[in-house]
Every structure is written in structure tokens, then in C-alpha cells.
Design a protein around this motif. Structure first.
Motif, PDB file in Angstrom:
ATOM      1  N   ALA A  28       9.123 -16.258  -9.907  1.00 33.37           N
ATOM      2  CA  ALA A  28       9.442 -14.919 -10.412  1.00 33.37           C
ATOM      3  C   ALA A  28       9.923 -14.993 -11.854  1.00 33.37           C
ATOM      4  N   LYS A  29      10.688 -16.018 -12.155  1.00 35.83           N
ATOM      5  CA  LYS A  29      11.162 -16.199 -13.526  1.00 35.83           C
ATOM      6  C   LYS A  29      10.006 -16.560 -14.452  1.00 35.83           C
ATOM      7  N   LYS A  30       9.113 -17.420 -13.970  1.00 36.12           N
ATOM      8  CA  LYS A  30       8.009 -17.905 -14.803  1.00 36.12           C
ATOM      9  C   LYS A  30       6.965 -16.824 -15.065  1.00 36.12           C
ATOM     10  N   TYR A  31       6.546 -16.112 -14.019  1.00 38.76           N
ATOM     11  CA  TYR A  31       5.420 -15.185 -14.155  1.00 38.76           C
ATOM     12  C   TYR A  31       5.838 -13.730 -14.357  1.00 38.76           C
ATOM     13  N   LEU A  32       7.049 -13.366 -13.948  1.00 35.56           N
ATOM     14  CA  LEU A  32       7.493 -11.975 -14.039  1.00 35.56           C
ATOM     15  C   LEU A  32       8.677 -11.786 -14.977  1.00 35.56           C
ATOM     16  N   ASP A  98       8.295 -11.130   0.749  1.00 35.22           N
ATOM     17  CA  ASP A  98       8.445 -12.234   1.683  1.00 35.22           C
ATOM     18  C   ASP A  98       8.491 -13.555   0.928  1.00 35.22           C
ATOM     19  N   THR A  99       9.121 -14.551   1.543  1.00 29.03           N
ATOM     20  CA  THR A  99       9.251 -15.855   0.885  1.00 29.03           C
ATOM     21  C   THR A  99       7.949 -16.640   0.880  1.00 29.03           C
ATOM     22  N   ASP A 100       6.945 -16.207   1.645  1.00 33.55           N
ATOM     23  CA  ASP A 100       5.667 -16.927   1.651  1.00 33.55           C
ATOM     24  C   ASP A 100       4.622 -16.271   0.745  1.00 33.55           C
ATOM     25  N   ILE A 101       5.075 -15.453  -0.183  1.00 33.13           N
ATOM     26  CA  ILE A 101       4.195 -14.942  -1.232  1.00 33.13           C
ATOM     27  C   ILE A 101       4.256 -15.896  -2.417  1.00 33.13           C
ATOM     28  N   ILE A 102       3.101 -16.414  -2.807  1.00 34.54           N
ATOM     29  CA  ILE A 102       3.035 -17.366  -3.915  1.00 34.54           C
ATOM     30  C   ILE A 102       2.642 -16.601  -5.177  1.00 34.54           C
ATOM     31  N   ILE A 103       3.609 -16.344  -6.034  1.00 32.16           N
ATOM     32  CA  ILE A 103       3.382 -15.561  -7.249  1.00 32.16           C
ATOM     33  C   ILE A 103       2.625 -16.406  -8.267  1.00 32.16           C
ATOM     34  N   CYS A 104       1.488 -15.885  -8.735  1.00 34.81           N
ATOM     35  CA  CYS A 104       0.653 -16.627  -9.675  1.00 34.81           C
ATOM     36  C   CYS A 104       0.232 -15.806 -10.883  1.00 34.81           C
ATOM     37  N   ASP A 105       0.724 -14.575 -10.988  1.00 30.66           N
ATOM     38  CA  ASP A 105       0.369 -13.742 -12.137  1.00 30.66           C
ATOM     39  C   ASP A 105       1.472 -12.712 -12.355  1.00 30.66           C
ATOM     40  N   SER A 106       1.267 -11.820 -13.298  1.00 30.67           N
ATOM     41  CA  SER A 106       2.304 -10.857 -13.683  1.00 30.67           C
ATOM     42  C   SER A 106       2.082  -9.466 -13.105  1.00 30.67           C
ATOM     43  N   THR A 107       1.182  -9.325 -12.118  1.00 34.52           N
ATOM     44  CA  THR A 107       0.827  -8.010 -11.588  1.00 34.52           C
ATOM     45  C   THR A 107       2.044  -7.211 -11.137  1.00 34.52           C
ATOM     46  N   TYR A 108       2.995  -7.854 -10.482  1.00 34.02           N
ATOM     47  CA  TYR A 108       4.142  -7.135  -9.923  1.00 34.02           C
ATOM     48  C   TYR A 108       5.032  -6.500 -10.998  1.00 34.02           C
ATOM     49  N   CYS A 111       5.119  -2.665 -11.287  1.00 35.06           N
ATOM     50  CA  CYS A 111       5.956  -1.825 -10.425  1.00 35.06           C
ATOM     51  C   CYS A 111       7.069  -1.167 -11.224  1.00 35.06           C
ATOM     52  N   PHE A 112       7.631  -1.911 -12.161  1.00 34.20           N
ATOM     53  CA  PHE A 112       8.790  -1.469 -12.916  1.00 34.20           C
ATOM     54  C   PHE A 112       8.405  -0.610 -14.129  1.00 34.20           C
ATOM     55  N   GLU A 113       7.101  -0.399 -14.305  1.00 37.74           N
ATOM     56  CA  GLU A 113       6.607   0.335 -15.469  1.00 37.74           C
ATOM     57  C   GLU A 113       5.997   1.677 -15.094  1.00 37.74           C
ATOM     58  N   GLN A 114       6.223   2.143 -13.857  1.00 32.41           N
ATOM     59  CA  GLN A 114       5.665   3.420 -13.408  1.00 32.41           C
ATOM     60  C   GLN A 114       6.794   4.242 -12.790  1.00 32.41           C
ATOM     61  N   ASN A 115       6.510   5.474 -12.400  1.00 30.53           N
ATOM     62  CA  ASN A 115       7.569   6.409 -12.015  1.00 30.53           C
ATOM     63  C   ASN A 115       7.706   6.653 -10.511  1.00 30.53           C
ATOM     64  N   ASN A 116       6.804   6.117  -9.704  1.00 28.36           N
ATOM     65  CA  ASN A 116       6.919   6.324  -8.262  1.00 28.36           C
ATOM     66  C   ASN A 116       8.088   5.508  -7.722  1.00 28.36           C
ATOM     67  N   PRO A 117       9.003   6.120  -6.964  1.00 29.78           N
ATOM     68  CA  PRO A 117      10.203   5.398  -6.522  1.00 29.78           C
ATOM     69  C   PRO A 117       9.982   4.454  -5.348  1.00 29.78           C
ATOM     70  N   LEU A 118       8.821   4.524  -4.687  1.00 31.33           N
ATOM     71  CA  LEU A 118       8.568   3.686  -3.511  1.00 31.33           C
ATOM     72  C   LEU A 118       7.098   3.281  -3.485  1.00 31.33           C
TER      73      LEU A 118
END
Length: 262
Positions: A28-32, A98-108, A111-118
Motif C-alpha cells: 500500500a505504501k509502495k503502490y498507493l 482483505d489481507t489476501d489482495i496483492i496490490i500491484c498498481d495504483s488503481t485503488y 477511490c479517494f479522488e471521487q465523490n461517492n461515499p461508498l
């Protein structure tokens, strides 16, 4: 507004979820470029996480988990803290994964750049491509759409407080909701609870209460094998065939093979 990743990590008889949470924090630190906080009942290295939230009274459920296609083992899962995430998160904007999600890009990050709350996923794609897992389309054959509790973005607001309060009610009254929504599986499951709560918040119909997570949710099941992690390149063995991905975040359900790699 504060923002970050939230993970739940409750070890059981065979799986070290805390070890997987370390992976989440690092990636999360590396890719996000985002901090990670953890909810756990284990003693851990607190320097890895921005916040450590100790939760010592989780409800135990059992679930059959497969290892590389071998016979399944029934293991303890401590699931009910997830419905308390709104109250437990230290962030104004939270991405719970979940802890078994392997983050490999910055897609997530989107989420923090849009206005939908959920935001949640209600569609997912198996990397084998030729497999049809209808269990992830509906929560039962004649019931409502399936939403993944695997990855949920939410902000602190009135509507999400109501949503998470409803989730707690559904978990507490699970036998009733299981029968109401014709779910054959007796064990409580967060995916089902989040799907039911979404259906209720939509006025017991289809609706737009929940927004769509950015990108696609790619996954492998627990009968598939994670073979290698090399930065943003992943290699899986699916039906005896190697499947390689690059710069694609993947939900890798085979926790045994993930643990071996870590």
C-alpha cells in the motif's frame, strides 16, 4: 481529511493473517502511497502500521479452505469485526481490503479522488477466464446480487453509519436473514451481509446506493496456486497452466500458497 487502508487480521489454526497484513502495508505504501492500519487480536510489530486497533472478542465461524486443489480443511474464521469497521477505523476515508489482495498498481487511489461515499465491487473476473463461478453472481439461486466485502471504500458520513449499523444487525440476526434471502450456506459470510444491507438500503430493489470500485476485481480461487510474486508481476498455476499478470491487483484466495510465498 485523513485517509488510509484498513485490514482485519485474525490468525487461525493454520493461516497467519498478520503476516499477510504486513504485505498489505508494504505494498500500500509502495503502490498507493497510503498508510495501513490493522484490526487484530495478535501481538504485532506496531512500527509497520499507522494504527493498531486491538479487538479481543471476535465471533468464531468455520469455513472449508482448499490448498492447491487438495481436500479442504475446516478452519476457524473470526469475521464479525468487519461490520464494526465504521466505528473502528481511524480514518475519515477508508479503503478496507482483505489481507489476501496483492496490490500491484495504483488503481485503488482513484477511490479517494471521487465523490461517492461508498464503493464496492459487484462483478469479478477469474484469471482462468474459462471458469464460470455463478456463486459470485447472486447470494443464492433465486436471490439478490452479490457484492464483495473483499474491498470496500467508505467515508465517515450519516448514510454509511446507518449502513454499518444495519450490517451489525444482520450479523446478529443471521439465522433470520439467511432464511429470508434463501441462503443455503449456514455459516455467516460478510459478502452476504454486505449484499443484503445494500439491497435493503436500495429500498429492497436494484439501485445506486453503492458506487462501483475503480477498475476490475481479478481473483483466483483457493484451488488455484500462487507460484511467484516479483514486484508487480504475479504467476499463478490454474488448471496446471501458468498464468502471469503484470501491474494488476489480484485477490488470491489460496491463502496457503500466499503464505508459502511470503
Amino acid at each position: 481529511m485523513s485517509k488510509g487502508i484498513l485490514v482485519h487480521a485474525f490468525n487461525n489454526e493454520e493461516i497467519d493473517y498478520v503476516k499477510q497484513a504486513y504485505m498489505i502495508a508494504e505494498r500500500a505504501k509502495k503502490y498507493l502511497n497510503l498508510p495501513t492500519s490493522i484490526i487484530t487480536d495478535s501481538k504485532i510489530d506496531e512500527d509497520i502500521f499507522e494504527h493498531v486497533i486491538h479487538f479481543n472478542t471476535p465471533q468464531n465461524y468455520t469455513k472449508k479452505l482448499y490448498n492447491n486443489g487438495n481436500n479442504g480443511t475446516h478452519l476457524t474464521f473470526k469475521n464479525n469485526a468487519r461490520v464494526l469497521s465504521y466505528d473502528l477505523t481511524p480514518y475519515d476515508q477508508t479503503l478496507m481490503i482483505d489481507t489476501d489482495i496483492i496490490i500491484c498498481d495504483s488503481t485503488y487511489k482513484h477511490c479517494f479522488e471521487q465523490n461517492n461515499p461508498l464503493l464496492m465491487y459487484n462483478e469479478a473476473y477469474h484469471l482462468g477466464q474459462n471458469l464460470d463461478y455463478r456463486q459470485f453472481n447472486k447470494i443464492s439461486d433465486s436471490s439478490i446480487d452479490f457484492y464483495w466485502a473483499t474491498c470496500v471504500y467508505f467515508v465517515k458520513c450519516k448514510q454509511n453509519k446507518i449502513f454499518f449499523d444495519l450490517l451489525q444487525h444482520i450479523e446478529e440476526q443471521w439465522p433470520h436473514y439467511r432464511m429470508l434471502y434463501q441462503i443455503t450456506q449456514s455459516t455467516y459470510r460478510n459478502d452476504f451481509a454486505f449484499s443484503i444491507a445494500t439491497h435493503i438500503m436500495n429500498g429492497h430493489s436494484k439501485g445506486n446506493f453503492v458506487g462501483k470500485m475503480p477498475g476490475k476485481l481479478y481473483y483466483t480461487i483457493d484451488k488455484d496456486t500462487l507460484h511467484k510474486i516479483n514486484n508487480d508481476e504475479l504467476t499463478f498455476i490454474i488448471d496446471d497452466n501458468p498464468i502471469k499478470t503484470k501491474a494488476i491487483t489480484v485477490h488470491a484466495m489460496n491463502k496457503y500458497s500466499l503464505e508459502e510465498i511470503l
